[in-house]
Design an enzyme around this catalytic site. Structure first.
Site, PDB file in Angstrom:
ATOM      1  N   ASP A 423      11.488  -0.242   1.653  1.00  0.00           N
ATOM      2  CA  ASP A 423      10.045  -0.461   1.553  1.00  0.00           C
ATOM      3  C   ASP A 423       9.712  -1.942   1.370  1.00  0.00           C
ATOM      4  O   ASP A 423      10.569  -2.754   1.034  1.00  0.00           O
ATOM      5  CB  ASP A 423       9.530   0.332   0.342  1.00  0.00           C
ATOM      6  CG  ASP A 423       8.081   0.772   0.482  1.00  0.00           C
ATOM      7  OD1 ASP A 423       7.345   0.178   1.282  1.00  0.00           O
ATOM      8  OD2 ASP A 423       7.694   1.717  -0.227  1.00  0.00           O
ATOM      9  N   GLU A 472       6.647   3.838   8.469  1.00  0.00           N
ATOM     10  CA  GLU A 472       5.285   4.070   7.991  1.00  0.00           C
ATOM     11  C   GLU A 472       4.292   3.383   8.933  1.00  0.00           C
ATOM     12  O   GLU A 472       3.745   4.010   9.818  1.00  0.00           O
ATOM     13  CB  GLU A 472       5.123   3.564   6.564  1.00  0.00           C
ATOM     14  CG  GLU A 472       3.786   3.960   5.951  1.00  0.00           C
ATOM     15  CD  GLU A 472       3.630   3.452   4.534  1.00  0.00           C
ATOM     16  OE1 GLU A 472       2.908   4.093   3.765  1.00  0.00           O
ATOM     17  OE2 GLU A 472       4.229   2.411   4.189  1.00  0.00           O
ATOM     18  N   GLU A 478      -1.125   8.553   1.036  1.00  0.00           N
ATOM     19  CA  GLU A 478      -1.111   7.954  -0.302  1.00  0.00           C
ATOM     20  C   GLU A 478      -2.401   7.195  -0.603  1.00  0.00           C
ATOM     21  O   GLU A 478      -2.856   7.161  -1.748  1.00  0.00           O
ATOM     22  CB  GLU A 478       0.093   7.032  -0.466  1.00  0.00           C
ATOM     23  CG  GLU A 478       0.085   5.832   0.452  1.00  0.00           C
ATOM     24  CD  GLU A 478       1.316   4.942   0.268  1.00  0.00           C
ATOM     25  OE1 GLU A 478       1.199   3.739   0.555  1.00  0.00           O
ATOM     26  OE2 GLU A 478       2.363   5.445  -0.144  1.00  0.00           O
TER      27      GLU A 478
END
Length: 661
Positions: A423, A472, A478
């Protein structure tokens, strides 16, 4: 005899003649090029045609037509380096014959398992006054066109590539669906840009980027009955991810390179050329009606074939973080999510950030062993960062170079971990792109399945690196949990993604929250809308946001749909929709067909289900819609006859899933 001319005057006259001839010679390439069209190349069905020419400044230009209509007006191409300009003052040096291209390949992480790419290829050549050659290769298929630059030998002064002259001149009356690029090193933990902004919806071309940093790929446009999706693909080491900047007039977009802040510390953002012969990334223009563009696979058709023999293992995953947050990355909660995955028949459980401090390596090894006994594999989270972001989640700084990656991967492999989610990357700079590729190359021998978050766009990498299951690069679910304004926009946003971000590449949106989000934010989409995203959104590993407690509240038939969804889609087809308003797609896999639709509104919308469009014959299946069963579903056994289509009314922010027998 005529009058005798003095020798000095003759010499002066000769010099003037020679100078004039030299000037004429210098202009000849431009005159000749302006008078002679370099040529064209058409799609196999003849409906698309690219025309190449040279303008009065010696700039290679291209034009794209669909069924005779101009879709892209004459637009420049060319490369500029630190010491050479191959974008102007060029002479046409010939074009190769048109060659057919045929490529058949299998892809497990996309919307279609078996893909057949057919195109016509033609190569155009240009030279500058020093003899440096620019090669522009075009491939035109029935669903679009793509070009790239190819350099067969070294060009002095072009080791660093400073500008791409490529321009896309669309009709000034066109409208667009565009995602603005966030300013680098801004936002939470200085993690921008991450392709996580809302799309501007159906705006006139020429609308300026609200953030002042251009637009990310893919970019969608509509001009009358023509739809155009711009993107790029097949990035290798040395390449940078590019984006679109606003041009000088409405409808004009220019290719731009990353900001210097989008690079590894002390490393370059601009693309470089490691060796010759060399080729650039493909610049992709999908063109057709909306169905043609939505069903296109050009992003992977043009990708490099697999670079490694790494296994591709798609699947579904339980995941605690989106609805429970950091505090629940603890052993007992993660064991519950392993049990949850086992009950649902899902392959994976993702253990998110802070596992190193809140679980620890010894207990993680115990969790992996426990999961193995349940038939579940464990994925673990990592912070990509050195010092280019300030996100506090750990583990971090363990993957920055080859030696540290090998140590980390050895430990994870010994535990039995199946893959990594990495990430918080830092943009599209060439050194950052190289970091992605290094991670993929080093993970391949271990068989790790890879997922990048806070990341750039995959750009077809999932074909080149089969163990890359998803990325992503989207404003995912989210965001709806963070604040009400995000949740309010989610229906429109979700109805845009099947036509933009998710057309070519797997997208880790992390869908499906059917019960509730949290105590701060009210979900605006219906439970059936959430369920439909499990079919509409394509990801090699699909991480579901719903918790075990939330899943326990839904009817058995809803759990049955989510348990039975295939891990690999064999085929996909657009049925109906309009970006940002509604979307209806059919996907096939595991011997079944699924039809899913969502309506963003405004207001209710009637969707027609026609047996002929769904494969023909009399069709039977289970239709899940919004209704009265807790927490808001209804089930209907359905029979569709060829001559009796069904009109299905969807409420605003509602949806449906039809599972055909």
């Amino acid at each position: 005899m005529g009058e005798r001319v003095p020798r000095r005057r003759l010499e002066a006259r000769a010099l003037r003649v020679l100078a004039a001839l030299a000037l004429l010679g210098a202009c000849l390439p431009l005159i000749a090029a302006d008078a002679v069209a370099p040529g064209d190349v058409a799609s196999p069905d003849g409906r698309l045609r690219v025309e190449m020419s040279l303008d009065a400044e010696g700039r290679p230009t291209w034009r794209l037509l669909r069924q005779g209509r101009e879709v892209v007006a004459p637009s420049p191409l060319g490369m500029v380096g630190e010491g050479v300009d191959l974008s102007r003052a060029l002479a046409f040096a010939g074009a190769d014959a048109v060659e057919p291209v045929a490529d058949d390949y299998e892809l497990l992480s996309g919307k279609r398992r078996h893909n057949a790419y057919r195109a016509n290829r033609r190569v155009f050549r240009w030279r500058d006054a020093q003899g440096n050659e620019l090669v522009v290769a075009w491939q035109v298929s029935n669903d679009g066109a793509a070009f790239r630059y190819e350099l067969e030998r070294e060009v002095p002064g072009l080791r660093t590539w400073t500008r791409d002259a490529a321009t896309f001149r669309l009709p000034s009356t066109a409208h667009a669906w565009l995602q603005p690029l966030a300013e680098p090193k801004t936002g939470w933990g200085r993690t921008n840009p991450s392709y996580e902004e809302d799309y501007l919806q159906d705006v006139p071309v020429g609308t300026p980027s609200p953030m002042g940093h251009g637009w990310v790929f893919p970019a969608l446009f509509r001009s009358g009955e023509d739809w155009i999706l711009l993107s790029e693909g097949s990035l290798r080491r040395g390449d940078a991810g590019s984006r679109l900047d606003d041009g000088a007039r409405p409808g004009e977009y220019v290719l731009a390179f990353p900001d210097e802040r989008e690079a590894l510390p002390g490393k370059p953002a601009l693309p470089w050329i490691e060796s010759f012969p060399w080729r650039s990334p493909w610049r992709i223009v999908a063109v057709g009606d909306l169905a043609t563009v939505a069903d296109s696979t050009l992003g992977t058709d043009l990708a490099d074939p697999p670079a490694v023999a790494a296994p591709s293992v798609p699947g579904k995953a339980s995941w605690s973080w989106p609805l429970l947050g950091d505090d629940h990355t603890v052993f007992e909660v993660q064991r519950q999510f392993v049990d949850y995955a086992a009950r649902m028949g899902w392959r994976y459980t993702l253990v998110d950030g802070l596992w190193d401090t809140q679980i620890g390596e010894d207990k993680l090894a115990e969790l992996v062993e426990y999961a193995r006994g349940k038939g579940v594999s464990i994925l673990v989270w990592y912070n990509s960062a050195g010092d280019w972001n300030e996100a506090p989640q750990t583990p971090r700084s363990r993957l920055l170079d080859h030696a540290s990656r090998m140590r980390e991967f050895d430990r994870l492999k010994a535990m039995g971990v199946a893959g990594l989610k990495v990430d918080f990357f830092g943009g599209d700079g060439a050194s950052m792109i190289a970091y992605y590729l290094d991670l993929l190359a080093d993970a391949a021998p271990y068989g790790f399945q890879m997922n990048f978050h806070g990341s750039t766009l995959p750009r077809g990498w999932q074909r080149t690196w089969p163990h890359l299951q998803t990325m992503e690069a989207v404003r995912g679910l989210e965001f709806a949990t963070f604040e009400q304004a995000n949740a309010d926009r989610m229906a429109v946003h979700a109805a845009t993604l099947p036509f933009t971000r998710n057309v070519f590449d797997p997208m880790d949106f992390t869908p499906v929250a059917m019960a509730k989000l949290n105590d701060r934010v009210q979900r605006r989409t219906s439970p059936a809308f959430e369920l439909a995203q499990s079919v509409l959104f394509v990801s090699g590993i699909q991480h579901y946001a719903e918790t075990p407690e939330g899943m326990a509240q839904v009817p058995d038939y809803v759990r049955g749909v989510l348990a039975g969804l295939p891990e690999v889609w064999d085929d996909s087809r657009f049925l109906d929709g309009y970006p940002g308003k509604y979307a209806v797609f059919m996907r096939e896999g595991g011997g079944r067909r699924y039809v899913a639709g969502i309506n963003a509104g405004p207001g209710p919308r009637t969707i027609t289900l026609d047996a002929q469009a769904l494969g023909g014959g009399t069709l039977r299946g289970a239709l899940v819609t919004d209704g009265g069963d807790a927490p808001g579903f209804a089930l209907r056994q359905l029979e569709l006859a060829p001559d009796a289509p069904l009109d299905l009314e969807l409420p605003e922010a509602g949806g449906f899933v039809l599972q055909l027998d």
